[in-house]
Write a protein that holds these residues in place. Structure first.
Motif, PDB file in Angstrom:
ATOM      1  N   GLY A  68      -6.772   3.715  10.712  1.00  0.00           N
ATOM      2  CA  GLY A  68      -5.904   3.506   9.544  1.00  0.00           C
ATOM      3  C   GLY A  68      -6.285   4.374   8.365  1.00  0.00           C
ATOM      4  N   PRO A  97      -0.908   4.440  13.599  1.00  0.00           N
ATOM      5  CA  PRO A  97       0.391   4.461  14.280  1.00  0.00           C
ATOM      6  C   PRO A  97       1.552   4.804  13.344  1.00  0.00           C
ATOM      7  CG  PRO A  97      -0.225   2.195  13.805  1.00  0.00           C
ATOM      8  CD  PRO A  97      -1.341   3.064  13.278  1.00  0.00           C
ATOM      9  N   HIS A 121       0.825  -1.222   0.000  1.00  0.00           N
ATOM     10  CA  HIS A 121       0.000   0.000   0.000  1.00  0.00           C
ATOM     11  C   HIS A 121       0.852   1.263   0.000  1.00  0.00           C
ATOM     12  CE1 HIS A 121       0.298  -1.640   4.112  1.00  0.00           C
ATOM     13  NE2 HIS A 121       0.345  -0.411   4.557  1.00  0.00           N
ATOM     14  N   TRP A 122       2.020   1.197   0.685  1.00  0.00           N
ATOM     15  CA  TRP A 122       2.867   2.405   0.690  1.00  0.00           C
ATOM     16  C   TRP A 122       3.582   2.571  -0.649  1.00  0.00           C
ATOM     17  CZ3 TRP A 122       0.516   5.012   3.861  1.00  0.00           C
ATOM     18  CH2 TRP A 122       0.230   4.615   5.163  1.00  0.00           C
ATOM     19  N   GLU A 169     -10.813   0.854   6.893  1.00  0.00           N
ATOM     20  CA  GLU A 169     -10.726   0.173   5.596  1.00  0.00           C
ATOM     21  C   GLU A 169      -9.321  -0.385   5.392  1.00  0.00           C
ATOM     22  OE1 GLU A 169     -13.439   2.205   2.413  1.00  0.00           O
ATOM     23  OE2 GLU A 169     -12.200   3.720   3.395  1.00  0.00           O
ATOM     24  N   ARG A 173      -4.163   7.012  -4.293  1.00  0.00           N
ATOM     25  CA  ARG A 173      -4.758   7.497  -3.043  1.00  0.00           C
ATOM     26  C   ARG A 173      -5.795   6.553  -2.475  1.00  0.00           C
ATOM     27  NH1 ARG A 173      -7.001  13.019  -2.286  1.00  0.00           N
ATOM     28  NH2 ARG A 173      -6.541  12.448  -0.151  1.00  0.00           N
ATOM     29  N   VAL A 174      -6.339   5.675  -3.327  1.00  0.00           N
ATOM     30  CA  VAL A 174      -7.369   4.733  -2.870  1.00  0.00           C
ATOM     31  C   VAL A 174      -6.675   3.388  -2.670  1.00  0.00           C
ATOM     32  CG1 VAL A 174      -9.521   3.598  -3.538  1.00  0.00           C
ATOM     33  CG2 VAL A 174      -9.171   6.012  -4.057  1.00  0.00           C
TER      34      VAL A 174
HETATM   35  C1  LIG Z   1      -3.767  -0.569   3.231  1.00  0.00           C
HETATM   36  S1  LIG Z   1      -3.628   0.938   4.080  1.00  0.00           S
HETATM   37  C2  LIG Z   1      -5.292   1.536   3.914  1.00  0.00           C
HETATM   38  C3  LIG Z   1      -5.377   3.010   4.034  1.00  0.00           C
HETATM   39  C4  LIG Z   1      -6.796   3.584   3.887  1.00  0.00           C
HETATM   40  N1  LIG Z   1      -7.655   3.112   4.965  1.00  0.00           N
HETATM   41  C5  LIG Z   1      -7.406   3.208   2.553  1.00  0.00           C
HETATM   42  O1  LIG Z   1      -8.283   2.335   2.555  1.00  0.00           O
HETATM   43  O2  LIG Z   1      -7.035   3.772   1.522  1.00  0.00           O
HETATM   44  C6  LIG Z   1      -3.585   0.415   5.792  1.00  0.00           C
HETATM   45  C7  LIG Z   1      -3.607   1.542   6.788  1.00  0.00           C
HETATM   46  O3  LIG Z   1      -3.800   0.992   8.105  1.00  0.00           O
HETATM   47  C8  LIG Z   1      -2.851   1.549   8.991  1.00  0.00           C
HETATM   48  N2  LIG Z   1      -2.659   0.594  10.096  1.00  0.00           N
HETATM   49  C9  LIG Z   1      -1.987  -0.557  10.096  1.00  0.00           C
HETATM   50  N3  LIG Z   1      -2.029  -1.144  11.299  1.00  0.00           N
HETATM   51  C10 LIG Z   1      -2.774  -0.316  12.087  1.00  0.00           C
HETATM   52  C11 LIG Z   1      -3.183  -0.357  13.433  1.00  0.00           C
HETATM   53  N4  LIG Z   1      -2.841  -1.375  14.234  1.00  0.00           N
HETATM   54  N5  LIG Z   1      -3.927   0.659  13.919  1.00  0.00           N
HETATM   55  C12 LIG Z   1      -4.306   1.699  13.112  1.00  0.00           C
HETATM   56  N6  LIG Z   1      -3.940   1.789  11.825  1.00  0.00           N
HETATM   57  C13 LIG Z   1      -3.183   0.788  11.320  1.00  0.00           C
HETATM   58  C14 LIG Z   1      -1.635   1.776   8.114  1.00  0.00           C
HETATM   59  O4  LIG Z   1      -0.717   2.671   8.675  1.00  0.00           O
HETATM   60  C15 LIG Z   1      -2.306   2.327   6.859  1.00  0.00           C
HETATM   61  O5  LIG Z   1      -2.587   3.695   6.975  1.00  0.00           O
END
Ligand SMILES: C[S@@+](CC[C@H](N)C(=O)[O-])C[C@H]1O[C@@H](n2cnc3c(N)ncnc32)[C@H](O)[C@@H]1O
Length: 277
Positions: A68, A91, A30-31, A132, A39-40
């Motif tokens: 997240g 985080p 994802h990064w 998500e 962005r999605v």
């Molecule tokens: C695949 S990305 C999805 C980003 C966004 N929600 C989207 O759907 O476009 C996963 C996100 O979850 C966050 N994340 C991972 N582990 C997490 C945790 N334990 N608590 C909160 N966020 C977390 C990551 O830092 C990242 O921003």
């Protein structure tokens, strides 16, 4: 760039791959996509997000928490409802700059750098929690711990909306679950542990929720049609040119798309809205 990518130490969600070579080879999927301008970052695209958010009905009187938020695409949609409050809980720092660009225009919005298992937010302080593509990467134990944290911070009658990667059909054989989880985890460089729709529902119920809305979409994250739907024509074009110019990114993204395509019969995107009684 992630602290983990810089130092070789894992970030809170384990952002680490091999320690040498270009960053594009090490970044979690994802990064890497975000670095290329996407962005999605969720499996069912903006289309499934919009349907799930519509079912969750964000409103002006709501105190919203997003687990997240990544680079802030859903934050933008949630903030368009002009809620009373918005708190993004993440985080990791990879998406922070972009997220802050979106939320800093809204006085009622802030970012809490914390794990969704332990947000530090008070009991009953939210009316809507949204998350998500952030549960799939957790162990089953941590998925449940995050759902229980959503339950704790929600006020009675509060809603919890999720959008995650699914296995299909519900009776998918165990060896397929094992093999596909392995293939996904290897290519996206983060432990991917999707559940079937029935499995997600069971876990939400175990956390105390009543499921009120269920939805699904095909997993087409890296297909041209979905890229244009998610990023817009020019966004998709920018993403395409960024990837074409970067060999390491191109190879990784091609490999990711290969795994998604190879297992398209058994993976999808699922969305739920559940309520705290
Ligand atoms: C695949 S990305 C999805 C980003 C966004 N929600 C989207 O759907 O476009 C996963 C996100 O979850 C966050 N994340 C991972 N582990 C997490 C945790 N334990 N608590 C909160 N966020 C977390 C990551 O830092 C990242 O921003």
């Amino acid at each position: 760039m992630s602290d983990g990518a810089r130092t070789g130490r894992p970030d809170a969600d384990g952002a680490r791959g091999s320690r040498s070579g270009p960053e594009e080879k090490r970044l979690q999927g994802h990064w890497l996509l975000a670095k290329m301008g996407k962005r999605v970052l969720r499996p069912g695209g903006i289309e499934l997000t919009r349907r799930v958010i519509k079912a969750a009905r964000p409103a002006k009187e709501d105190r919203i928490v997003e687990f997240g938020p990544g680079v802030g695409k859903t934050a933008e949609i949630l903030l368009a409802a002009e809620p009373k409050e918005y708190v993004g809980v993440d985080p990791n720092k990879e998406g922070t700059q972009q997220l802050l660009e979106t939320i800093s225009k809204h006085g009622q919005a802030r970012l809490q750098q914390a794990d969704a298992k332990n947000t530090g937010l008070p009991d009953g302080s939210a009316d809507l929690v949204v998350g998500e593509a952030m549960l799939t990467m957790q162990s089953d134990e941590d998925k449940l711990a995050i759902m229980r944290e959503a339950f704790r911070i929600l006020a009675p009658k509060g809603r919890y909306a999720i959008h995650e990667l699914g296995f299909c059909p519900d009776d998918v054989p165990e060896d397929v679950v094992h093999d596909v989880s392995r293939a996904l985890s290897r290519t996206i460089k983060v432990g991917a542990r999707p559940l079937t729709a029935a499995g997600w529902k069971r876990l939400l119920e175990e956390a105390g929720f009543q499921v009120e809305y269920t939805d699904a979409n095909p997993m087409m994250l890296l297909e041209a049609k979905r890229l244009v739907a998610d990023e817009g024509f020019f966004g998709a074009l920018r993403f395409f040119f960024n990837v074409v110019r970067n060999k390491a990114a191109r190879e990784r993204i091609k490999a990711m798309r290969g795994v998604f395509r190879a297992h398209k019969e058994n993976i999808n995107a699922v969305g739920f809205v559940a309520r705290k009684p």
